[in-house]
Design a protein around this motif. Structure first.
Motif, PDB file in Angstrom:
ATOM      1  N   PRO A   1       0.835  -1.200   0.000  1.00  0.00           N
ATOM      2  CA  PRO A   1       0.000   0.000   0.000  1.00  0.00           C
ATOM      3  C   PRO A   1       0.870   1.251   0.000  1.00  0.00           C
ATOM      4  O   PRO A   1       1.974   1.248   0.556  1.00  0.00           O
ATOM      5  N   PRO A   2       0.403   2.328  -0.639  1.00  0.00           N
ATOM      6  CA  PRO A   2       1.224   3.543  -0.755  1.00  0.00           C
ATOM      7  C   PRO A   2       1.780   4.043   0.575  1.00  0.00           C
ATOM      8  O   PRO A   2       2.934   4.475   0.644  1.00  0.00           O
ATOM      9  N   ARG A   3       0.992   3.986   1.649  1.00  0.00           N
ATOM     10  CA  ARG A   3       1.462   4.490   2.940  1.00  0.00           C
ATOM     11  C   ARG A   3       2.648   3.669   3.446  1.00  0.00           C
ATOM     12  O   ARG A   3       3.631   4.222   3.946  1.00  0.00           O
ATOM     13  N   GLN A   4       2.566   2.353   3.297  1.00  0.00           N
ATOM     14  CA  GLN A   4       3.667   1.503   3.737  1.00  0.00           C
ATOM     15  C   GLN A   4       4.887   1.664   2.841  1.00  0.00           C
ATOM     16  O   GLN A   4       6.024   1.645   3.315  1.00  0.00           O
ATOM     17  N   MET A   5       4.653   1.836   1.547  1.00  0.00           N
ATOM     18  CA  MET A   5       5.767   2.034   0.630  1.00  0.00           C
ATOM     19  C   MET A   5       6.487   3.342   0.929  1.00  0.00           C
ATOM     20  O   MET A   5       7.712   3.441   0.789  1.00  0.00           O
ATOM     21  N   THR A   6       5.732   4.334   1.368  1.00  0.00           N
ATOM     22  CA  THR A   6       6.342   5.605   1.761  1.00  0.00           C
ATOM     23  C   THR A   6       7.320   5.399   2.915  1.00  0.00           C
ATOM     24  O   THR A   6       8.408   5.997   2.946  1.00  0.00           O
ATOM     25  N   ALA A   7       6.938   4.543   3.871  1.00  0.00           N
ATOM     26  CA  ALA A   7       7.824   4.270   5.010  1.00  0.00           C
ATOM     27  C   ALA A   7       9.096   3.561   4.562  1.00  0.00           C
ATOM     28  O   ALA A   7      10.190   3.844   5.058  1.00  0.00           O
TER      29      ALA A   7
END
Length: 288
Positions: free
Chosen positions: A212-218
């Motif tokens: 998911p984009p939020r996890q990929m951001t991390a």
């Protein structure tokens, strides 16, 4: 963290191993919700810091961060003070392993999530990927390779018995000081070259895995921070007056061109390194 390091290992006279052990064990017990019987202001200050760090983070993150603090604090009393007291010098393999814990970097890696704007945590499956462990190790190796040659002459002039990569190589690998510095330069270059290859493989895998984009951001933030730690450490050693109070050796500290030894020797290794973080696989593919 580094205040603790300087207070316990840099004071003159040094604190006893027993005193350092008691302080670290008290700090560890605090993280397990115990109340140690101590009036040590450092322990009480750490209690406040620990609760601030945990604020807003998951139980899984707090458990991981507690483990990393415990590894740092255990190493803090069980490694460098003991080596110094026993007047020994670890082997190269032991030095790199224990120096990784003593650097505190695994604690700081967690802060990549804690200090992000939204406190986004890396998903467990990406944390467990052995390629991330490799990237963490390589970042630490660059820090060791840059820091230790800078510190060596100061430690030598002070007759400081702390372990150092240059000393380890001279004693256990039968290298001259110049050869040991060259070894560190090669170690830095090799670490950066391997880092770039492993990072691309790791990042590409998790993009294609569909995090998911939020996890990929991390995940991206962690890699960006690793690059910044590496390149900024090199730049900082190059420009800082960290050891200017130590009398300079004209032969070693002023090579041709007027650059100081150490900074000039390593500065080119990380040039532009941090700038490559944004070139993630999906962006490259979008340009094609």
């Amino acid at each position: 963290m580094f205040t603790l390091e300087d207070e316990d290992c840099g004071s003159n006279p040094r604190h006893t191993v027993e005193g350092i052990t008691a302080r670290c064990n008290a700090m560890i017990s605090l993280m397990h919700n115990e109340k140690p019987d101590t009036d040590d202001p450092v322990v009480h200050a750490f209690n406040d810091v620990w609760h601030r760090l945990r604020d807003g983070m998951s139980d899984a993150w707090a458990a991981r961060h507690r483990d990393n603090w415990t590894a740092f604090l255990t190493n803090h009393y069980a490694w460098e003070p003991v080596v110094v007291e026993n007047h020994g010098m670890p082997s190269l393999t032991d030095y790199l392993r224990d120096r990784a814990d003593s650097s505190g970097m695994y604690v700081l890696y967690d802060w990549s999530e804690r200090l992000s704007p939204d406190r986004i945590e890396i998903p467990q499956q990406a944390l467990d990927d052995p390629r991330l462990a490799t990237l963490h190790r390589l970042c630490i190796n660059t820090i060791i390779a840059i820091n230790d040659p800078h510190s060596y002459e100061r430690e030598l002039r002070r007759n400081d018995p702390v372990p150092n990569l240059v000393k380890v190589l001279v004693q256990h690998e039968n290298l001259t000081v110049d050869q040991a510095v060259e070894y560190a330069r090669t170690m830095l270059s090799d670490a950066i070259e391997e880092y770039v290859e492993v990072e691309f493989d790791y990042l590409s895998h998790w993009w294609h895995a569909g995090l998911p984009p939020r996890q990929m951001t991390a995940v991206e933030q962690r890699l960006r921070d690793l690059r910044n730690w590496t390149s900024s450490n090199c730049r900082w050693h190059y420009i800082t007056p960290r050891y200017d109070h130590v009398s300079l050796d004209p032969e070693r500290d002023h090579p041709r061109g007027g650059q100081r030894q150490g900074g000039g020797a390593f500065a080119g290794q990380t040039a532009g390194f941090a700038d490559g973080v944004g070139a993630t696989p999906h962006e490259d593919e979008a340009d094609q």
